[in-house]
Design an enzyme around this catalytic site. Structure first.
Site, PDB file in Angstrom:
ATOM      1  N   CYS A  26       0.856  -1.187   0.000  1.00 34.20           N
ATOM      2  CA  CYS A  26       0.000   0.000   0.000  1.00 34.20           C
ATOM      3  C   CYS A  26       0.889   1.233   0.000  1.00 34.20           C
ATOM      4  O   CYS A  26       2.080   1.141  -0.298  1.00 34.20           O
ATOM      5  CB  CYS A  26      -1.003  -0.020   1.159  1.00 34.20           C
ATOM      6  SG  CYS A  26      -0.324   0.225   2.814  1.00 34.20           S
TER       7      CYS A  26
ATOM      8  N   ASN B 140       2.389   1.605   4.274  1.00 29.15           N
ATOM      9  CA  ASN B 140       2.631   0.344   4.980  1.00 29.15           C
ATOM     10  C   ASN B 140       2.320   0.449   6.479  1.00 29.15           C
ATOM     11  O   ASN B 140       2.994  -0.137   7.303  1.00 29.15           O
ATOM     12  CB  ASN B 140       4.056  -0.150   4.749  1.00 29.15           C
ATOM     13  CG  ASN B 140       4.299  -1.586   5.202  1.00 29.15           C
ATOM     14  OD1 ASN B 140       5.375  -1.923   5.672  1.00 29.15           O
ATOM     15  ND2 ASN B 140       3.321  -2.454   5.067  1.00 29.15           N
TER      16      ASN B 140
ATOM     17  N   CYS C 267      -1.440   0.906   7.282  1.00 28.38           N
ATOM     18  CA  CYS C 267      -2.879   0.644   7.396  1.00 28.38           C
ATOM     19  C   CYS C 267      -3.300  -0.629   6.656  1.00 28.38           C
ATOM     20  O   CYS C 267      -3.471  -1.678   7.257  1.00 28.38           O
ATOM     21  CB  CYS C 267      -3.700   1.830   6.878  1.00 28.38           C
ATOM     22  SG  CYS C 267      -3.537   3.341   7.834  1.00 28.38           S
ATOM     23  N   ARG C 268      -3.445  -0.532   5.334  1.00 26.85           N
ATOM     24  CA  ARG C 268      -4.033  -1.626   4.559  1.00 26.85           C
ATOM     25  C   ARG C 268      -3.122  -2.829   4.408  1.00 26.85           C
ATOM     26  O   ARG C 268      -3.538  -3.965   4.655  1.00 26.85           O
ATOM     27  CB  ARG C 268      -4.443  -1.114   3.169  1.00 26.85           C
ATOM     28  CG  ARG C 268      -5.523  -0.063   3.215  1.00 26.85           C
ATOM     29  CD  ARG C 268      -5.754   0.581   1.877  1.00 26.85           C
ATOM     30  NE  ARG C 268      -4.593   1.399   1.509  1.00 26.85           N
ATOM     31  CZ  ARG C 268      -4.446   2.002   0.334  1.00 26.85           C
ATOM     32  NH1 ARG C 268      -5.365   1.843  -0.608  1.00 26.85           N
ATOM     33  NH2 ARG C 268      -3.389   2.739   0.094  1.00 26.85           N
ATOM     34  N   SER C 269      -1.883  -2.619   3.965  1.00 26.57           N
ATOM     35  CA  SER C 269      -1.026  -3.782   3.714  1.00 26.57           C
ATOM     36  C   SER C 269      -0.641  -4.526   4.990  1.00 26.57           C
ATOM     37  O   SER C 269      -0.641  -5.762   4.982  1.00 26.57           O
ATOM     38  CB  SER C 269       0.197  -3.416   2.870  1.00 26.57           C
ATOM     39  OG  SER C 269       0.983  -2.424   3.473  1.00 26.57           O
TER      40      SER C 269
ATOM     41  N   ASP D 177      -8.254   3.784   1.429  1.00 25.44           N
ATOM     42  CA  ASP D 177      -7.213   4.027   2.425  1.00 25.44           C
ATOM     43  C   ASP D 177      -7.844   4.567   3.705  1.00 25.44           C
ATOM     44  O   ASP D 177      -8.290   5.714   3.738  1.00 25.44           O
ATOM     45  CB  ASP D 177      -6.186   5.009   1.871  1.00 25.44           C
ATOM     46  CG  ASP D 177      -4.936   5.096   2.729  1.00 25.44           C
ATOM     47  OD1 ASP D 177      -4.989   4.683   3.905  1.00 25.44           O
ATOM     48  OD2 ASP D 177      -3.909   5.574   2.218  1.00 25.44           O
TER      49      ASP D 177
END
Length: 164
Positions: A11, A14, A16-18, A132
């Site tokens: 993401c 690195n 939040c999402r990933s 995001d």
């Protein structure tokens, strides 16, 4: 010897999402007893959070769901990741574009199928990008997408590897 498969979620920062996808995928792999066959990591296209733990919102949703993120810290994606991973899964189309640009000197033409967006795993959702939550604050919705997509990715890996 069993083949080991390496997955990298990517993401922007690195945090939040990933890392959420990394933690969820690790749990799924562990639940199916595949931890010796599949390893998971995450990285960001940007460098401004290197060394930081996942975002508070990501940690909260993972804690709520009993998923460990222990030892996870942000890092930036590098050209070496192209050869080090079998699957490079970008959380949105902008990250995909950025990774393609970063890897342009490293990517071999026949390996393009290893790089794709996360939402390609669950096209029935009709969503092109994992939003995001750093900006949107919608960590629960992102977790829902991530949980569903990671299950689909694990099914894809098992099919690709012909594991029965």
């Amino acid at each position: 010897m069993e083949q080991s498969v390496r997955v990298l979620f990517i993401c922007l920062g690195n945090i939040c999402r990933s890392p959420m996808a990394e933690a969820v995928m690790r749990r799924l792999v562990l639940e199916q007893g595949l931890e010796s066959r599949i390893s998971i990591d995450s990285a960001g296209t940007g460098d401004w959070h290197i060394g930081r733990e996942p975002h508070e919102g990501t940690r909260k949703v993972l804690d709520t769901n009993g998923i460990s993120y222990e030892g996870m810290t942000a890092r930036q994606v590098s050209p070496q990741d192209w050869t080090g991973f079998h699957y490079l899964v970008c959380m949105d189309r902008k990250n995909l574009k950025d990774v393609r640009e970063m890897m342009s000197g490293t990517m071999e033409k026949n390996g393009a199928e290893k790089l794709f967006t996360f939402m390609e795993l669950i096209p029935e959702r009709g969503v092109a990008d994992v939003p995001d939550p750093y900006y949107e604050g919608n960590f629960d919705y992102v977790y829902e997408l991530v949980n569903e997509g990671c299950s689909a990715l694990l099914d894809k890996i098992k099919a690709d590897m012909d594991w029965r």
